[in-house]
Design a protein around this motif. Structure first.
Motif, PDB file in Angstrom:
ATOM      1  N   LEU A  39       0.996  -1.248  -0.120  1.00 38.14           N
ATOM      2  CA  LEU A  39       0.075   0.084   0.187  1.00 38.14           C
ATOM      3  C   LEU A  39       0.766   1.214  -0.059  1.00 38.14           C
ATOM      4  O   LEU A  39       0.608   2.174  -0.787  1.00 38.14           O
ATOM      5  CB  LEU A  39      -0.944  -0.081   1.139  1.00 38.14           C
ATOM      6  N   GLY A  40       1.794   1.322   0.844  1.00 38.56           N
ATOM      7  CA  GLY A  40       2.691   2.487   0.906  1.00 38.56           C
ATOM      8  C   GLY A  40       3.472   2.669  -0.529  1.00 38.56           C
ATOM      9  O   GLY A  40       3.555   3.641  -0.861  1.00 38.56           O
ATOM     10  N   SER A  97       2.367   1.625  -3.368  1.00 36.44           N
ATOM     11  CA  SER A  97       1.070   2.005  -4.283  1.00 36.44           C
ATOM     12  C   SER A  97       0.761   3.431  -4.628  1.00 36.44           C
ATOM     13  O   SER A  97       0.453   3.969  -5.482  1.00 36.44           O
ATOM     14  CB  SER A  97       0.301   0.917  -4.391  1.00 36.44           C
ATOM     15  N   VAL A  98       0.579   3.971  -3.099  1.00 29.72           N
ATOM     16  CA  VAL A  98       0.119   5.279  -2.794  1.00 29.72           C
ATOM     17  C   VAL A  98       1.013   6.178  -3.537  1.00 29.72           C
ATOM     18  O   VAL A  98       0.341   6.975  -4.284  1.00 29.72           O
ATOM     19  CB  VAL A  98      -0.249   5.544  -1.473  1.00 29.72           C
ATOM     20  N   LEU A  99       2.299   6.182  -2.938  1.00 26.58           N
ATOM     21  CA  LEU A  99       3.062   7.082  -3.743  1.00 26.58           C
ATOM     22  C   LEU A  99       3.500   6.980  -5.312  1.00 26.58           C
ATOM     23  O   LEU A  99       3.863   8.187  -5.761  1.00 26.58           O
ATOM     24  CB  LEU A  99       4.323   7.185  -2.879  1.00 26.58           C
ATOM     25  N   GLY A 122       1.379   6.031  -7.276  1.00 26.32           N
ATOM     26  CA  GLY A 122       0.187   6.331  -7.945  1.00 26.32           C
ATOM     27  C   GLY A 122       0.105   8.135  -8.072  1.00 26.32           C
ATOM     28  O   GLY A 122      -0.154   8.529  -9.011  1.00 26.32           O
ATOM     29  N   LEU A 123       0.761   8.787  -6.916  1.00 22.19           N
ATOM     30  CA  LEU A 123       0.603  10.102  -6.948  1.00 22.19           C
ATOM     31  C   LEU A 123       1.597  10.775  -7.796  1.00 22.19           C
ATOM     32  O   LEU A 123       1.579  11.622  -8.417  1.00 22.19           O
ATOM     33  CB  LEU A 123       0.838  10.495  -5.275  1.00 22.19           C
ATOM     34  N   PRO A 133      -2.521   6.106   5.719  1.00 21.44           N
ATOM     35  CA  PRO A 133      -3.295   7.307   5.550  1.00 21.44           C
ATOM     36  C   PRO A 133      -2.621   8.173   6.523  1.00 21.44           C
ATOM     37  O   PRO A 133      -2.834   9.379   6.023  1.00 21.44           O
ATOM     38  CB  PRO A 133      -4.733   7.055   5.679  1.00 21.44           C
ATOM     39  N   VAL A 144       0.767   9.538   6.096  1.00 21.65           N
ATOM     40  CA  VAL A 144       1.040  10.438   4.842  1.00 21.65           C
ATOM     41  C   VAL A 144       0.268  11.686   5.023  1.00 21.65           C
ATOM     42  O   VAL A 144       0.850  12.723   4.699  1.00 21.65           O
ATOM     43  CB  VAL A 144       0.056   9.724   3.538  1.00 21.65           C
TER      44      VAL A 144
END
Length: 202
Positions: A109-110, A112-114, A116-117, A151, A154
């Motif tokens: 998740l960590g 993937s989130v960054l 994606g951003l 979440p 971040v």
């Protein structure tokens, strides 16, 4: 200061110095001398480690201090440390009471989130807002704290990054300053470890 806290502090400072010195010596491309880099990290990681109550926290805090100093001073997040953070977080989860599945999900998740951003900003603006080092660093943090905490981590990192950007822009007279987001993530994770829970949860 209790005797136990003093030992955690000394251990954290020692680990921070050893990791920083070894990283600078091994890479050879850090602009700081290995000893001075290690000493700088030791001075920061020793008091930061006062919050630690177990070996897992100690290793996380010490490595975060190395990454924060490296990112703040040099804008570098060494692969040896970011990948090492992921690996160590998974090892602690397997060996300890944490669920290894949650550690893996946190790392995924960590990243993937960054990622994606980063990809979205690159597509919209044609420039990189985040480096791959930031992506790998958050994956490492996720391996330690799990997906539920990410979440808020971040959020606090972004808040700290915005404040730092405003201060830097005002001080240096630039409209688009380069922000060490890795250092902001390190501070956010330290805040989470220090609080022992999500700050938004009563």
């Amino acid at each position: 200061m209790t005797e136990e806290a003093l030992w955690w502090s000394l251990a954290g400072g020692g680990i921070g110095f050893a990791v920083a010195f070894a990283t600078a010596y091994w890479r050879g491309d850090l602009s700081l001398q290995a000893f001075s880099f290690g000493l700088t990290v030791a001075i920061i990681s020793a008091p930061a480690s006062l919050i630690c109550t177990e070996a897992e926290q100690l290793c996380l805090v010490a490595v975060l201090c190395v990454l924060a100093v490296s990112d703040f001073r040099l804008r570098i997040l060494p692969n040896e440390l970011t990948y090492g953070l992921v690996f160590t977080g998974l090892v602690f989860a397997i060996a300890g009471p944490r669920d290894p599945v949650m550690a893996c999900l946190g790392a995924l998740l960590g990243a993937s989130v960054l990622w994606g951003l980063r990809a979205l900003w690159l597509r919209l603006k044609g420039q990189e807002a985040l480096g791959l080092g930031d992506v790998k660093m958050l994956a490492g943090i996720g391996a330690f704290v799990g997906p539920a905490a990410l979440p808020e981590l971040v959020f606090w990192a972004a808040t700290g990054g915005i404040i730092l950007a405003l201060v830097t822009a005002r001080r240096n007279g630039v409209s688009d300053p380069e922000i060490p987001f890795g250092a902001a993530m390190a501070a956010s994770c330290w805040l989470y470890v220090a609080a022992g829970r999500l700050l938004f949860v009563a």
